[in-house]
Design a protein around this motif. Structure first.
Motif, short mmCIF file in Angstrom:
data_model
loop_
_atom_site.label_atom_id
_atom_site.label_comp_id
_atom_site.label_asym_id
_atom_site.label_seq_id
_atom_site.Cartn_x
_atom_site.Cartn_y
_atom_site.Cartn_z
N ILE A 188 25.77 20.20 -134.25
CA ILE A 188 24.97 19.05 -134.14
C ILE A 188 23.30 19.18 -133.89
O ILE A 188 22.65 18.74 -134.57
CB ILE A 188 25.74 18.00 -133.32
CG1 ILE A 188 27.05 17.77 -133.61
CG2 ILE A 188 24.62 16.69 -133.20
CD1 ILE A 188 27.67 16.80 -132.81
N ILE A 189 23.16 20.18 -132.91
CA ILE A 189 21.83 20.31 -132.43
C ILE A 189 21.10 20.99 -133.76
O ILE A 189 19.83 20.75 -133.76
CB ILE A 189 21.74 21.26 -131.31
CG1 ILE A 189 22.25 20.41 -130.12
CG2 ILE A 189 20.26 21.66 -131.13
CD1 ILE A 189 22.69 21.18 -128.90
N THR A 190 21.85 22.01 -134.51
CA THR A 190 21.05 22.46 -135.45
C THR A 190 20.66 21.64 -136.52
O THR A 190 19.59 21.55 -137.05
CB THR A 190 22.02 23.68 -136.41
OG1 THR A 190 22.54 24.36 -135.16
CG2 THR A 190 21.24 24.60 -137.17
N MET A 191 21.58 20.73 -136.83
CA MET A 191 21.44 19.56 -137.75
C MET A 191 20.09 18.84 -137.31
O MET A 191 19.45 18.20 -138.10
CB MET A 191 22.44 18.65 -137.89
CG MET A 191 23.10 19.01 -139.39
SD MET A 191 24.92 18.65 -139.17
CE MET A 191 24.88 16.86 -138.69
N LEU A 192 20.25 18.49 -135.77
CA LEU A 192 19.08 17.48 -135.31
C LEU A 192 17.58 18.33 -135.68
O LEU A 192 16.85 17.71 -136.00
CB LEU A 192 19.18 17.09 -133.95
CG LEU A 192 20.30 16.03 -133.90
CD1 LEU A 192 20.70 16.21 -132.29
CD2 LEU A 192 19.94 14.84 -134.22
N ILE A 193 17.63 19.68 -135.28
CA ILE A 193 16.33 20.34 -135.54
C ILE A 193 16.01 20.24 -136.95
O ILE A 193 14.81 20.12 -137.13
CB ILE A 193 16.71 21.80 -134.90
CG1 ILE A 193 16.72 21.79 -133.61
CG2 ILE A 193 15.46 22.70 -135.14
CD1 ILE A 193 17.28 23.18 -132.82
N LEU A 194 16.85 20.55 -137.85
CA LEU A 194 16.62 20.40 -139.24
C LEU A 194 16.11 19.11 -139.66
O LEU A 194 14.94 19.00 -140.48
CB LEU A 194 17.91 20.79 -140.13
CG LEU A 194 18.12 22.33 -140.29
CD1 LEU A 194 19.45 22.47 -141.17
CD2 LEU A 194 17.13 23.10 -140.57
N VAL A 195 16.80 18.03 -139.19
CA VAL A 195 16.26 16.71 -139.59
C VAL A 195 14.62 16.46 -139.23
O VAL A 195 13.96 15.95 -139.79
CB VAL A 195 17.10 15.70 -138.94
CG1 VAL A 195 16.58 14.20 -139.05
CG2 VAL A 195 18.51 15.55 -139.68
N ALA A 196 14.57 17.04 -138.00
CA ALA A 196 13.17 16.81 -137.44
C ALA A 196 12.10 17.54 -138.09
O ALA A 196 11.16 17.05 -138.63
CB ALA A 196 13.20 17.27 -135.94
N LEU A 197 12.47 18.94 -138.56
CA LEU A 197 11.44 19.61 -139.25
C LEU A 197 11.43 19.15 -140.66
O LEU A 197 10.14 19.21 -141.19
CB LEU A 197 12.19 20.93 -139.32
CG LEU A 197 11.91 21.97 -138.25
CD1 LEU A 197 12.69 23.28 -138.35
CD2 LEU A 197 10.76 22.06 -137.51
N LEU A 198 12.49 18.55 -141.32
CA LEU A 198 12.40 18.32 -142.79
C LEU A 198 12.11 16.52 -142.76
O LEU A 198 12.40 16.00 -143.97
CB LEU A 198 13.60 18.35 -143.37
CG LEU A 198 13.87 19.95 -143.40
CD1 LEU A 198 15.12 20.33 -144.18
CD2 LEU A 198 12.75 20.59 -144.22
#
Lengths: 313, 277
Positions: free
Chosen positions: B17-27
């Motif tokens: 979930i955290i990886t997904m959140l980071i990706l969402v933040a970056l993209l």
């Protein structure tokens, strides 16, 4: 044991003294001229003269060195004078004492709600370990501990007030007004207490004396209520005590959502209004109540746990 | 170690979930269907539809886009608060534990004083007095977040410094700084990582609570707590303004808690067994 309590009391005094230093420093580090703010609260912002501001600086002792101001403030406080509100001009302590019962009522109601939910849920989950019931209880407990209370409050209003119309949206009055705030505040505590009740019940149920009781042919109900629960209570009480303090912290948010006229709401409103005197007094009171609760819990633990007191004697 | 983490279901789901959140933040600029700040008053308070999956707020801004951009704010606050409080806490814990005596006593009383304020009260007062702004919120939350690190690190150092390797290093003429950084720090780092993981979630939650109360970060910043704070006025007519930001806050906090709990099980297998019973 009494030596221990005495030592704890000394530490308590030191910590409370430190708390006064910290709150005093915070108020003085805050941006803005204190004398000017008091002057505005008294005479209004429009036709304020420098002379009036300076007069207040003198009369309130705001021109003296910070250390002198601190000791002045401290001695006044010890004699029960917490200063006057910068907004209403009324003594802060009076306002706080008027609001204290509302906060205490809410906290105890929340504690009660959480215990009524958590103890049976934890006991059932432990006695039927690995069952569907256990799984469901533990999942709800996890959700209870991780749902943000400001959001939970809104969801409960949405469901029970807006949609079903069972309880008032906000306000202060009879029992009907208390249900949703108490539930909001108690949910997190219920989650933690459920998990703890379960794990400490499981620990007790694995003890030899429970096996003995079983082999004697006692009914499971009698084992759980007569033998296990009593012993499982010691850690539960400790955690409840620790959590009681956090309950106190949670009142700030819950009182704001439900317009509950307690100290938490007073604190938030005073921050909005930049009423330093009230903010200071509220923060101090929260801290003092919190450390007192912690002390009481620790001492209580000493009395409850026969192993510790046995060693001390 | 990494294999252990990947085998732990809790840590793994948190990490995903955290990886997904980071990706969402970056993209965020790519993922967001609309400009999160663009106000289209004629589209105000629209219920979720194909164009606006989470509806629009009272200014006609896309709720989904604001939640996506809010990920940046949340992760930024969570990380910076945790870095600051971990640094301060570890520093104080290390020196207190290493030098001991009255110095230690003094530092620990300071920790007690900061711990005397329940929950968010201290952060609320500090952020409120300092006035609005993101740096003030980070400062306020870091101020209430460092004590845990200090206590745990001090305890660990007290235990570690009695061990033989420290004595050996000292007899070989190692300086205090050398012993602290090369011998003690690596041995106390795992509880710090566990605490930091949970701390990020708690900081995000704290920031959301502060902005929910209208203290700290100010509009129009895309921030989950602020969205709730304004959405609650439309609870009856537009409940989606309240529901969606709350879900994302909860999921985020849960993810960091999962990662932290999972890491603790991996670092300290004994603890995990007690819980599993």
């Amino acid at each position: 044991m009494y030596r221990y309590i005495g030592k704890r009391l000394c530490l308590l005094l030191i910590v409370i003294l430190g708390v006064t230093v910290l709150t005093f420093t915070l108020m003085h580090a805050a941006p803005g001229d204190m004398a000017e703010m008091i002057a505005i609260s008294r005479y209004g912002a429009e036709n304020l003269t420098t002379a009036e501001v300076e007069a207040i600086r003198l009369s309130e002792g705001l021109d003296s060195p910070v250390m002198v101001q601190y000791f002045h403030w401290l001695t006044h406080m010890i004699s029960g004078d917490f200063g006057n509100s910068l907004i209403t001009g009324e003594p802060v302590l009076e306002e706080i004492l008027i609001r204290l019962p509302a906060t205490l009522k809410l906290s105890f109601a929340a504690l009660l709600v959480s215990l009524v939910i958590a103890i049976p849920a934890g006991v059932i989950a432990a006695s039927k370990q690995h069952s569907l019931m256990d799984y469901l209880t533990m999942s709800s407990a996890l959700i209870g501990t991780s749902v943000p209370n400001f959001w939970l409050g809104l969801l409960l209003i949405l469901l029970f007030s807006v949609t079903l119309g069972w309880f008032p949206v906000f306000g202060y009055g009879g029992l009907r007004y208390m249900v949703l705030p108490a539930l909001t505040l108690g949910a997190g505590l219920a989650g933690i207490t459920t998990r703890l009740t379960r794990s400490s019940m499981l620990e007790v149920l694995n003890q030899d004396y429970v096996t003995t009781a079983r082999s004697k042919g006692l009914s499971e109900r009698r084992i759980i209520f007569k033998h296990a629960l009593k012993n499982a209570f010691i850690p539960i009480i400790t955690v409840i005590g620790i959590q009681l303090g956090h309950l106190l912290g949670g009142t700030v948010i819950v009182e704001s959502i439900f317009a509950w006229p307690g100290i938490g709401k007073l604190l938030v409103d005073s921050i909005y209004a930049r009423d330093f005197a009230t903010v200071q007094a509220c923060a101090l009171l929260f801290a003092i109540i919190f450390v007192l609760i912690n002390l009481i819990v620790d001492v209580l633990y000493l009395f409850l746990n026969p192993k510790i007191s046995y060693q001390k004697e | 170690m990494i294999r252990d983490i990947l085998k732990n279901k809790m840590a793994l789901s948190g990490l995903l979930i955290i990886t997904m959140l980071i990706l969402v933040a970056l993209l965020a600029p790519v993922l967001a269907p609309h400009d999160p700040y663009e106000q289209l008053l004629e589209k105000a308070l629209m219920a979720p539809c194909w164009d606006y999956p989470f509806g629009t707020d009272e200014y006609g801004r896309c709720v989904l886009s604001r939640i996506i951009f809010g990920t940046q704010t949340a992760l930024f606050i969570g990380l910076s608060v945790t870095v600051v409080s971990a640094f301060v806490g570890v520093g104080i814990g290390l020196t207190a534990g290493f030098y001991g005596g009255r110095f230690d006593e003094f530092l620990m009383r300071i920790v007690d004083v900061f711990l005397a304020f329940p929950g968010l009260i201290l952060a609320l007062v500090v952020a409120g007095l300092l006035g609005p702004g993101l740096p003030n919120v980070i400062f306020a939350l870091a101020l209430v977040g460092w004590m845990g690190y200090a206590r745990v690190v001090r305890g660990a150092v007290l235990a570690e410094k009695e061990k033989e390797f420290v004595e050996t290093a000292r007899s070989l003429g190692a300086s205090d700084g050398y012993i602290i950084f090369l011998h003690l720090l690596p041995n106390i780092i795992s509880p710090v990582i566990v605490m930091a993981s949970i701390g990020i979630g708690q900081a995000i939650l704290g920031a959301a609570a502060l902005s929910f109360l209208g203290i700290g970060v100010q509009p129009p910043t895309a921030m989950w707590g602020l969205m709730l704070s304004y959405g609650k006025d439309y609870l009856q007519s537009a409940p989606y303004l309240t529901i969606f930001p709350g879900v994302i806050i909860m999921v985020t906090v849960l993810a960091f808690n999962f990662l932290g709990d999972g890491l603790r099980d991996v670092c300290d297998p004994r603890y995990g067994k007690v819980i599993e019973e």
